[in-house]
Design an enzyme around this catalytic site. Sequence first.
Site, PDB file in Angstrom:
ATOM      1  CG  ASP A 143       2.998   0.738  24.829  1.00  9.62           C
ATOM      2  OD1 ASP A 143       1.675   1.089  24.701  1.00  9.62           O
ATOM      3  OD2 ASP A 143       3.928   1.446  25.010  1.00  9.62           O
ATOM      4  N   GLY A 158      -2.964   2.536  20.396  1.00 12.45           N
ATOM      5  CA  GLY A 158      -3.755   3.787  20.274  1.00 12.45           C
ATOM      6  C   GLY A 158      -2.779   4.438  19.122  1.00 12.45           C
ATOM      7  CG  HIS A 188      -7.531  -0.798  22.918  1.00 12.14           C
ATOM      8  ND1 HIS A 188      -6.096  -0.741  23.178  1.00 12.14           N
ATOM      9  CD2 HIS A 188      -7.961   0.619  23.397  1.00 12.14           C
ATOM     10  CE1 HIS A 188      -5.905   0.316  23.726  1.00 12.14           C
ATOM     11  NE2 HIS A 188      -6.841   1.079  24.050  1.00 12.14           N
ATOM     12  CB  THR A 210      -2.228  -1.302  39.095  1.00 11.70           C
ATOM     13  OG1 THR A 210      -0.819  -1.110  38.813  1.00 11.70           O
ATOM     14  CG2 THR A 210      -2.195  -2.591  39.460  1.00 11.70           C
ATOM     15  CG  LEU A 219       1.845 -20.803  25.371  1.00 10.15           C
ATOM     16  CD1 LEU A 219       3.493 -20.674  25.139  1.00 10.15           C
ATOM     17  CD2 LEU A 219       1.181 -19.955  24.250  1.00 10.15           C
ATOM     18  CB  ILE A 274      10.274  -1.703  33.106  1.00 13.15           C
ATOM     19  CG1 ILE A 274      10.284  -3.288  33.118  1.00 13.15           C
ATOM     20  CG2 ILE A 274      10.332  -1.126  34.439  1.00 13.15           C
ATOM     21  CD1 ILE A 274      10.987  -3.912  32.015  1.00 13.15           C
ATOM     22  CD  GLU A 324      19.772 -10.308  27.323  1.00 14.36           C
ATOM     23  OE1 GLU A 324      20.126  -9.414  26.657  1.00 14.36           O
ATOM     24  OE2 GLU A 324      20.724 -11.078  28.180  1.00 14.36           O
TER      25      GLU A 324
HETATM   26  C1  IPE Z   1       2.028  -0.428  29.571  1.00 14.15           C
HETATM   27  O1  IPE Z   1       1.517   0.269  28.541  1.00 14.15           O
HETATM   28  C2  IPE Z   1       0.705  -1.391  30.191  1.00 14.15           C
HETATM   29  C3  IPE Z   1       0.227  -2.487  29.273  1.00 14.15           C
HETATM   30  C4  IPE Z   1       0.787  -2.493  27.880  1.00 14.15           C
HETATM   31  C5  IPE Z   1      -0.971  -3.021  29.585  1.00 14.15           C
HETATM   32  P1  IPE Z   1       1.159   1.883  28.673  1.00 14.15           P
HETATM   33  O2  IPE Z   1       0.766   2.302  27.514  1.00 14.15           O
HETATM   34  O3  IPE Z   1       0.073   1.729  29.989  1.00 14.15           O
HETATM   35  O4  IPE Z   1       2.555   2.438  29.477  1.00 14.15           O
HETATM   36  P2  IPE Z   1       3.309   4.034  29.660  1.00 14.15           P
HETATM   37  O5  IPE Z   1       2.092   4.861  30.250  1.00 14.15           O
HETATM   38  O6  IPE Z   1       3.374   4.536  28.166  1.00 14.15           O
HETATM   39  O7  IPE Z   1       4.297   3.857  30.509  1.00 14.15           O
HETATM   40  C1  IPE Z   2      -1.423  -0.768  24.600  1.00 13.23           C
HETATM   41  O1  IPE Z   2      -1.739   0.117  23.669  1.00 13.23           O
HETATM   42  C2  IPE Z   2      -2.637  -1.436  25.173  1.00 13.23           C
HETATM   43  C3  IPE Z   2      -3.028  -1.149  26.882  1.00 13.23           C
HETATM   44  C4  IPE Z   2      -2.261  -0.460  27.599  1.00 13.23           C
HETATM   45  C5  IPE Z   2      -4.251  -1.628  27.377  1.00 13.23           C
HETATM   46  P1  IPE Z   2      -1.955   1.735  24.412  1.00 13.23           P
HETATM   47  O2  IPE Z   2      -3.440   2.167  24.598  1.00 13.23           O
HETATM   48  O3  IPE Z   2      -0.937   2.163  25.346  1.00 13.23           O
HETATM   49  O4  IPE Z   2      -1.147   2.384  22.800  1.00 13.23           O
HETATM   50  P2  IPE Z   2      -0.547   3.801  22.927  1.00 13.23           P
HETATM   51  O5  IPE Z   2       0.543   3.680  23.625  1.00 13.23           O
HETATM   52  O6  IPE Z   2      -1.419   4.910  23.360  1.00 13.23           O
HETATM   53  O7  IPE Z   2      -0.063   3.929  21.509  1.00 13.23           O
HETATM   54 MG    MG Z   3       0.866   2.651  25.444  1.00 12.94          MG
END
Ligand code: IPE
Ligand code: IPE
Ligand code: MG
Length: 243
Positions: A25, A28, A42, A71, A136, A196, A208
């Site tokens: 995560d 962005g 990305h 999803t 792996l 989560i 953990e």
């Molecule tokens: C979780 O991250 C999904 C992935 C890393 C693929 P999100 O950015 O989509 O989750 P939320 O919206 O912050 O819960």
């Molecule tokens: C995780 O980064 C990538 C995916 C969920 C596909 P984000 O795109 O959720 O990045 P933030 O959370 O907006 O910073």
């Molecule tokens: Mg995110």
Amino acid sequence: MIAHRQQSFDLTPYTIPTHVAIIMDGNGRWARQRGLPRQAGHRAGAENLRRIVSACVEFGVKILTIYAFSTENWGRPESEVRGLMKIFARVLDQEIHDLHAQGVCLHHLGDLTGIDPSLQAKVRRALEMTKENDRLILNVAFNYGGRAEILHAVRQMLADGLAPEDLTEGLFSSYLFTAGLPDPDIVVRTSGELRISNFLIWQAAYAEYYPTPAFWPDFDREELYKAIVAYNQRERRFGMVTE
Ligand code: IPE
Ligand code: IPE
Ligand code: MG
């Protein structure tokens, strides 16, 4: 060619978690911090994946599960979804040979139906190419949701005509996308979020949890090392008491 000497980490005092799961995560926010479009984040995230896969192979992690697309991520702007699909297609085209050479066996967690047919074909080809590898296991959770996975398992069990008394936790696990694999020992979430987000909600019951403020593109080999050290400081009790 300049050989970059990598910092060496002494892992001998530590237990290496067999199964590491990562919620990748913060792409962005990583981009925004640099005044770049989200897609650049990305892209940087996809590049980082290569580094972390290599580090897992090096450190002796046996299973790496990564959350690539949920999803719920379909609800993002169409242009972002399209951009993400483009990156997945490119990774499958360009990185698969390198992953194969490293002994990575690719697994997919999630639902491929509803995905662009040409992307589906790339996934199937990659699974086929790497299926004999055993260095792996790389589980890619793509179009994955924990709730959807559980529903999918229940539907399969009903279709198989199982009776209520046949059901055990072990049998249930064998209907999940992670069938046959041990549960994750550690779930890492980058970017400081403390939730989560529908990831491995059955399998991570006793994992953990390791949140880190690092955005995913910055979560490097040293960050993985730090996660392993932190894992070793935890006492896993599984509901029991220490002697
Ligand atoms: C979780 O991250 C999904 C992935 C890393 C693929 P999100 O950015 O989509 O989750 P939320 O919206 O912050 O819960
Ligand atoms: C995780 O980064 C990538 C995916 C969920 C596909 P984000 O795109 O959720 O990045 P933030 O959370 O907006 O910073
Ligand atoms: Mg995110």
